[in-house]
Design a protein around this motif. Structure first.
Motif, PDB file in Angstrom:
ATOM      1  N   SER A   1       7.663  -0.055  -0.268  1.00 35.52           N
ATOM      2  CA  SER A   1       6.334   0.259   0.260  1.00 35.52           C
ATOM      3  C   SER A   1       6.458   0.677   1.715  1.00 35.52           C
TER       4      SER A   1
ATOM      5  N   ARG B   1       6.528   2.691  -7.257  1.00 32.03           N
ATOM      6  CA  ARG B   1       6.897   1.963  -8.458  1.00 32.03           C
ATOM      7  C   ARG B   1       7.643   2.896  -9.400  1.00 32.03           C
TER       8      ARG B   1
ATOM      9  N   THR C   1      -1.324   0.850   2.837  1.00 31.47           N
ATOM     10  CA  THR C   1       0.020   0.538   2.352  1.00 31.47           C
ATOM     11  C   THR C   1       0.277   1.359   1.107  1.00 31.47           C
ATOM     12  N   VAL C   2       1.295   2.196   1.185  1.00 31.07           N
ATOM     13  CA  VAL C   2       1.658   3.044   0.067  1.00 31.07           C
ATOM     14  C   VAL C   2       2.816   2.391  -0.661  1.00 31.07           C
ATOM     15  N   THR C   3       2.655   2.154  -1.951  1.00 28.02           N
ATOM     16  CA  THR C   3       3.692   1.501  -2.748  1.00 28.02           C
ATOM     17  C   THR C   3       4.328   2.507  -3.690  1.00 28.02           C
TER      18      THR C   3
ATOM     19  N   THR D   1      -3.453   7.886  -6.607  1.00 27.18           N
ATOM     20  CA  THR D   1      -2.101   7.732  -7.137  1.00 27.18           C
ATOM     21  C   THR D   1      -1.552   9.094  -7.516  1.00 27.18           C
TER      22      THR D   1
ATOM     23  N   ASP E   1      -1.787   4.569  -2.861  1.00 23.27           N
ATOM     24  CA  ASP E   1      -2.312   3.846  -1.703  1.00 23.27           C
ATOM     25  C   ASP E   1      -3.415   2.873  -2.123  1.00 23.27           C
TER      26      ASP E   1
ATOM     27  N   PRO F   1       8.457  -2.419  -8.768  1.00 20.13           N
ATOM     28  CA  PRO F   1       8.300  -1.984  -7.371  1.00 20.13           C
ATOM     29  C   PRO F   1       9.626  -1.488  -6.808  1.00 20.13           C
TER      30      PRO F   1
END
Length: 695
Positions: A514, A506, A502-504, A547, A543, A511
């Motif tokens: 994702s 921000r 899961t790629v977030t 980063t 991920d 946030p």
């Protein structure tokens, strides 16, 4: 005159001639005369030489008698002169007559008396401990026992029996006893009532009692034992003619024994050499032992490595000036030229490249060209090696692996860290020279340095590093010249992230969305920028393992001042007042602040409405304004603020009034009203005046 002289001498000449004739006619047996007595008159048998001289002996054979022993014989020449020497014979101690007997019938002529003294002689004047020495004694008392001593007169080193001591002479052997290097008296004493004794100096010399090896090579160690050195003296070890640089130095004990001493054979050419052990108390005294260098040696540095490693081959113990060739596993070393050994049998060959070959131990040989039997071997261990191309990339990159130093009997397999890799071909062929080539596809993994392992199943392993990279993009990018704005749509995309992670996204700590990456770590996501103050921010794409970050610049341009419409400048507004102004445009969106004040500096606010999204506002009943005169109007203005918090400047304020005031009555009304007031007041005055006059 001359005649007279002749006549006078004639009788004399005749007499002389007659005497001469008489001498020739004398009988042969006339006795001789000893003109020189025996010299010397005393001494030792076997070593003392005696001289005799005389005249008047009968020409012909003669003998010299020492007591009854003939010690010399020969022929007396014409004239009867005698001049001879002889050596004292072996006789017991005592005085003996020496006579000369010529060929005449006369008795022998006494030459004198010679006194025989005792003496001893040794077969050698010096010898090491343990050597066999013969001692010969002369002039002792006959037929009595004799003791032979070495140094102190305590314990004999040899004993002569009475039967061995015949005629006062004996011969006996003894072994040189343990003693430090020095001069010692060897003494022989017989057992007669009045003992006869004699001594002679004898020197003990050093010796090597044991050597652990007499052949070998340079660098070998040899242990040497020795004795017969100066008590508590310094003893040095040298090799060949170099007696200035000692291999080592030790101290002998009180008995002249040196401890077991180990030396290292120094650099020298093949052949026979000399080990010298020197008594430093008397530097001229040393003992030697031959040492043959018959072992050639080579070293290889480094001793292990991969194909293509540059090594240095060093050798010693070879023929002086010999030409050296090199071999790898018994075959000529490709590209390596010959070298000539130095005078001391050494050589150094640099930049020798290990050829392509299989893994394991291989033999490097240095061999003398003119004498192939002279050679030396060394072992070089070939380690496995792989080279990958490219060395960096993202997941899905195809990498070519080439290897060397593997076992032709092996089966290649590959892993990426701990993840097995499929290769093409599926089973790469390892050639006879230990090489192979294959391709693999890099799987998804964290951005970092990873290890590719190549294993042939025969214990040979090689590794190479692959730098896995993550590619991430942000579209559009912002900067101070092209900043972002509130509500802006951004697309984030990437490859090489952790597979199925899961790629977030921000914005700072906020946030923004994702998405799940696919099996190769690829993803794409869109998101919009929330309302944030103007300034610099960081957008993070992560991920959870890796980063990536990007700078984000929120625009800082304030919106323009709104243009006021109604109430118009200096207008009288109807309640409820409706305020209207022109719209202001800004990419981050605009809200408005309406301010109504009782003063031009807007310190006394009558109304303030923030966050208006429309360019028009109608006051509520509760917000109804109080009536004000024209000279004290209301002031109103509108300030625009965008979504990034940028506040625009306020434009020129408008004034307005509300409600009724005397200032609202026009002049003509005031004049007309004044006229009527005057008329009414005048009429009333007239009325009351007339009425008063009537009463």
């Amino acid at each position: 005159m001359r005649l007279k002289i002749f006549l006078r001498t004639l009788p004399i000449m005749l007499i002389t001639a007659l005497l001469g004739i008489g001498a020739l006619a004398a009988p042969v047996g006339a006795a001789g005369t000893i003109t020189q007595t025996i010299t010397p008159t005393s001494g030792s048998p076997a070593i003392t030489q005696v001289s005799i001289a005389g005249t008047g002996f009968a020409p012909g054979a003669y003998t010299i008698l020492f007591n009854a022993t003939v010690v010399n014989s020969g022929t007396i020449p014409a004239g009867g002169a005698l001049n001879v020497t002889f050596v004292v014979p072996a006789l017991p101690k005592g005085a003996y007559a020496v006579t000369v007997d010529d060929s005449s019938a006369d008795p022998a002529v006494a030459a004198g008396t010679f006194t025989v003294n005792q003496t001893i002689l040794t077969s050698v004047a010096n010898a090491p401990i343990g050597a066999t020495v013969t001692v010969n004694g002369y002039g002792f008392n006959p037929n009595v026992a004799v003791n032979v001593y070495f140094g102190a007169l305590t314990t004999p080193v040899a004993q002569v029996t009475s039967l061995e001591n015949t005629n006062g002479s004996f011969s006996k052997q003894f072994l040189v006893p343990q003693a430090p290097r020095a001069n010692y008296f060897i003494t022989a004493t017989d057992a007669f009532t009045t003992p006869a004794s004699a001594n002679i100096l004898f020197a003990v010399t050093p010796r090597i009692t044991a050597i652990s090896a007499e052949t070998g090579g340079v660098g070998d160690t040899v242990t040497i034992n020795g004795d017969g050195f100066t008590a508590l003296g310094s003893v040095s070890f040298f090799f060949d003619s170099d007696t200035t640089t000692a291999l080592t130095t030790v101290t002998a004990n009180a008995s002249g024994i040196i401890p077991a001493t180990t030396i290292t054979i120094p650099t020298a050419a093949r052949g026979v050499h000399t080990i010298i052990v020197r008594d430093n108390t008397a530097t001229a005294i040393s003992v030697t032992r031959l040492y043959t260098i018959n072992v050639s040696k080579i070293t290889v540095s480094p001793t292990s490595g991969q194909v293509g490693t540059s090594v240095t081959i060093s050798g010693n113990g070879f023929n002086s000036g010999g030409v050296i060739d090199f071999e790898f596993d018994g075959a000529a070393f490709t590209g390596v030229t010959s070298i000539t050994a130095a005078a001391n049998g050494t050589f150094t060959k640099t930049a020798v490249i290990i050829p392509t070959t299989s893994a394991g131990a291989h033999t490097i040989t240095a061999r003398v060209t003119s004498d192939p039997t002279v050679f030396a071997n060394a072992t070089f261990t070939v380690n496995s090696r792989i080279v990958i191309t490219p060395t960096t990339g993202t997941a899905g990159t195809t990498v070519t692996i080439t290897g060397s130093g593997f076992s032709p009997a092996g089966v290649m397999s590959f892993t990426y860290d701990a993840t097995p890799l499929a290769s093409s071909p599926a089973t790469p062929t390892i050639q006879a020279n230990g090489t192979f080539s294959a391709q693999v596809v890099i799987p998804g993994a964290a951005a970092a340095t990873h290890t590719i392992y190549a294993v042939d199943g025969m214990g040979n392993v090689a590794t190479a590093s692959f730098i896995s990279t993550i590619t991430a993009t942000l579209t559009p990018l912002t900067n101070t010249l092209e900043p972002g704005f509130v509500g802006q749509e951004i697309t984030a995309a990437g490859t090489g992230f952790m597979p199925n992670s899961t790629v977030t996204i921000r914005l700072g700590n906020t946030p923004m969305g994702s998405v799940v990456a696919n099996a190769t770590g690829t993803f794409s996501i869109k998101f919009k920028i929330d309302a944030i103050p103007a300034g610099a921010y960081v957008i993070f794409i992560s991920d959870g393992t890796t980063t990536k970050q990007f700078d984000y610049i929120m625009e800082g341009n304030a919106p323009a001042a709104p243009t006021l419409v109604t109430p118009a400048r200096d207008a009288k507004a109807e309640q409820p007042v409706v305020f209207d102004w022109n719209d202001v445009s800004d990419p981050s969106g605009v809200t408005y602040t309406l301010e109504v004040a009782l003063d031009s500096s807007f310190t006394k606010l009558a109304l303030k409405k923030d966050g208006l999204t429309s360019s028009k506002y109608t006051m509520t009943e509760a917000e109804k304004l109080e009536t004000v005169p024209k000279k004290a109007p209301y002031y109103w203005r509108v300030i625009a603020r965008d979504g990034a918090g940028n506040v625009g400047a306020a434009g020129s304020a408008f004034t307005f009034t509300v409600g009724f005031s005397l200032e609202d009555i026009p002049m003509w009304a005031w004049i007309t009203g004044g006229f009527f007031v005057v008329v009414i007041v005048g009429g009333l005055l007239y009325y009351f005046t007339r009425r008063r006059s009537m009463y």
